[in-house]
Design an enzyme around this catalytic site. Sequence first.
Site, mmCIF file in Angstrom:
data_model
loop_
_atom_site.group_PDB
_atom_site.id
_atom_site.type_symbol
_atom_site.label_atom_id
_atom_site.label_comp_id
_atom_site.label_asym_id
_atom_site.label_seq_id
_atom_site.Cartn_x
_atom_site.Cartn_y
_atom_site.Cartn_z
ATOM 1 N N HIS A 1 0.786 5.214 1.183
ATOM 2 C CA HIS A 1 0.265 6.359 1.956
ATOM 3 C C HIS A 1 0.401 7.546 1.417
ATOM 4 O O HIS A 1 1.420 8.061 0.775
ATOM 5 C CB HIS A 1 1.118 6.204 3.336
ATOM 6 C CG HIS A 1 0.990 5.378 4.345
ATOM 7 N ND1 HIS A 1 0.347 5.272 5.380
ATOM 8 C CD2 HIS A 1 1.947 4.255 4.324
ATOM 9 C CE1 HIS A 1 0.480 4.022 6.015
ATOM 10 N NE2 HIS A 1 1.417 3.354 5.371
ATOM 11 N N HIS B 1 0.634 -1.298 -0.200
ATOM 12 C CA HIS B 1 -0.041 -0.074 -0.047
ATOM 13 C C HIS B 1 0.703 1.339 0.225
ATOM 14 O O HIS B 1 1.917 1.126 0.530
ATOM 15 C CB HIS B 1 -0.774 -0.044 1.080
ATOM 16 C CG HIS B 1 -0.168 -0.343 2.638
ATOM 17 N ND1 HIS B 1 0.104 -1.217 3.009
ATOM 18 C CD2 HIS B 1 -0.055 0.770 3.374
ATOM 19 C CE1 HIS B 1 0.833 -1.033 4.377
ATOM 20 N NE2 HIS B 1 0.666 0.073 4.356
#
Length: 141
Positions: free
Chosen positions: A101, A99
């Site tokens: 951010h 992922h």
Amino acid sequence: MPDCIFCKIIEGKLPAQKVYENKDLVAFLDIHPINPGHTLIVPKEHCRNLLDMPERLIEKTFVAAKKIAEAVQKGTNAEGINVGMNNEPASGQVVFHAHIHIIPRYNNDGLKLWPGKPYQDGQAREIQKRILAELPKEIFC
Ligand code: AMP
Ligand code: ZN
């Protein structure tokens, strides 16, 4: 991947405040934001982190991250944006589904930058040599 929180969000088995979704990725608000609007861009294919993401997915995810970062910045009136990815526990990764951010930042939000430290004599050249030895030659101009 069983027991992966982000796979469960992708499959609709756990709730999330989604802000974007397409066939390759989803973006949703981080449940514990550094600042409000802190958003995670998550490829739907389960990869541990950047180091095992296929290149086609890296391209799609980072192109989407740029577009979503613009929307987050405008939507939160942020004065800056941090874009970052933690890879492996030593870097702070706690959820082992890749992922990115997107973190809204403000001039006076009180968050500090990472502390830097100076190289010792010859250390930068030595590290440069070791990194060069690991990279394919064709990426240099
Ligand atoms: P990292 O340290 O890069 O692995 O960051 C994982 C991030 O996932 C943290 O910022 C958490 O707050 C966030 N997070 C964990 N569980 C959830 C969840 N269910 N929904 C949204 N964000 C989450
Ligand atoms: Zn997963």
